[in-house]
Write a protein that holds these residues in place. Sequence first.
Motif, short mmCIF file in Angstrom:
data_model
loop_
_atom_site.label_atom_id
_atom_site.label_comp_id
_atom_site.label_asym_id
_atom_site.label_seq_id
_atom_site.Cartn_x
_atom_site.Cartn_y
_atom_site.Cartn_z
N LEU A 281 0.81 -1.21 0.00
CA LEU A 281 0.00 0.00 0.00
C LEU A 281 0.85 1.27 0.00
O LEU A 281 0.38 2.33 -0.41
N GLY A 282 2.09 1.17 0.47
CA GLY A 282 2.95 2.35 0.49
C GLY A 282 2.42 3.45 1.39
O GLY A 282 2.30 4.61 0.97
N LEU A 283 2.09 3.10 2.63
CA LEU A 283 1.52 4.09 3.55
C LEU A 283 2.46 5.27 3.77
O LEU A 283 1.99 6.37 4.08
N GLU A 284 3.75 5.05 3.62
CA GLU A 284 4.69 6.16 3.81
C GLU A 284 4.46 7.26 2.77
O GLU A 284 4.84 8.41 2.98
N ARG A 285 3.82 6.90 1.66
CA ARG A 285 3.49 7.90 0.63
C ARG A 285 2.12 8.55 0.89
O ARG A 285 1.70 9.43 0.13
N HIS A 286 1.46 8.11 1.94
CA HIS A 286 0.14 8.63 2.30
C HIS A 286 0.18 9.01 3.78
O HIS A 286 -0.45 8.37 4.62
N PRO A 287 0.92 10.06 4.12
CA PRO A 287 1.18 10.35 5.54
C PRO A 287 -0.08 10.68 6.34
O PRO A 287 -0.13 10.39 7.53
N LYS A 288 -1.09 11.27 5.70
CA LYS A 288 -2.31 11.59 6.45
C LYS A 288 -3.11 10.32 6.76
O LYS A 288 -3.64 10.17 7.86
N CYS A 289 -3.17 9.41 5.81
CA CYS A 289 -3.82 8.12 6.07
C CYS A 289 -3.05 7.33 7.12
O CYS A 289 -3.65 6.73 8.03
N LYS A 290 -1.74 7.36 7.02
CA LYS A 290 -0.91 6.62 7.99
C LYS A 290 -1.11 7.18 9.40
O LYS A 290 -1.25 6.43 10.38
N ALA A 291 -1.15 8.51 9.53
CA ALA A 291 -1.33 9.13 10.84
C ALA A 291 -2.69 8.75 11.42
O ALA A 291 -2.82 8.49 12.62
N LEU A 292 -3.73 8.71 10.58
CA LEU A 292 -5.06 8.33 11.04
C LEU A 292 -5.06 6.91 11.57
O LEU A 292 -5.58 6.64 12.67
#
Length: 231
Positions: free
Chosen positions: A183-194
């Motif tokens: 998923l590459g959450l590191e490229r989606h920092p707002k989703c990762k933070a949530l």
Amino acid sequence: MIELQYTPGSPFARAVRVLLHELQLDYLGREPELAPEAIQLGAETPTMQVPTLRDGDVVLWESGVIAEYLLGTYQDRHGASPRLAPGLWRPSHKWEDKLLFGTIQTFGTSVTTISQMTWTGVTVEENPHLQRCAERAGLILNWLEHRLPDDKSGLLPDTVSAQDIFLACHIRFVEARPLGVELGLERHPKCKALVDRLDQTRSFIANPVLWWDPDVVGYSADGVPLYESDG
């Protein structure tokens, strides 16, 4: 008392269990030790899916319908901050919020389809339909990233919403299974933070995501996967 039929690995069922915890509702969980056969599921619901919820004379399946029922029937938790969103949508943003929830459920359907097919031996790498499912999941995650205002907010303002809960459960489902999907959450920092933020809440801690692969035969009391070779 509310009864919930579910399997421990389902992200849809996990999201419903989190909602039940958020609403401080006691329930009787009916959890088969092994994946139920189609005939068993068919006795519960014509869709042959979990979760299925029974509340008195009310019998519901499809996790979105269950979430709508729970939020519309029972009061919010008391004194919690941020508060639980009181419904799947705000009256002033009905179609926007419904679309948001429906898109998150499409994400969940895509990744669970990959999981089910992987379990039968068909992988993303070799199957065009599963490749499309993985591509769809990535596009949806990108879309959701742009709908989060910042890395401290949820998808609905000033609340923990069903949208937040279901998204987090679907994302952690992918990460807890060897699906060949990054998923590459590191490229989606707002989703990762949530998702990271929700992981620290009592309701998520009480209903942990479980690692699964085809060789897992069960789990210890603390959620560690058990393999036949362990015995």
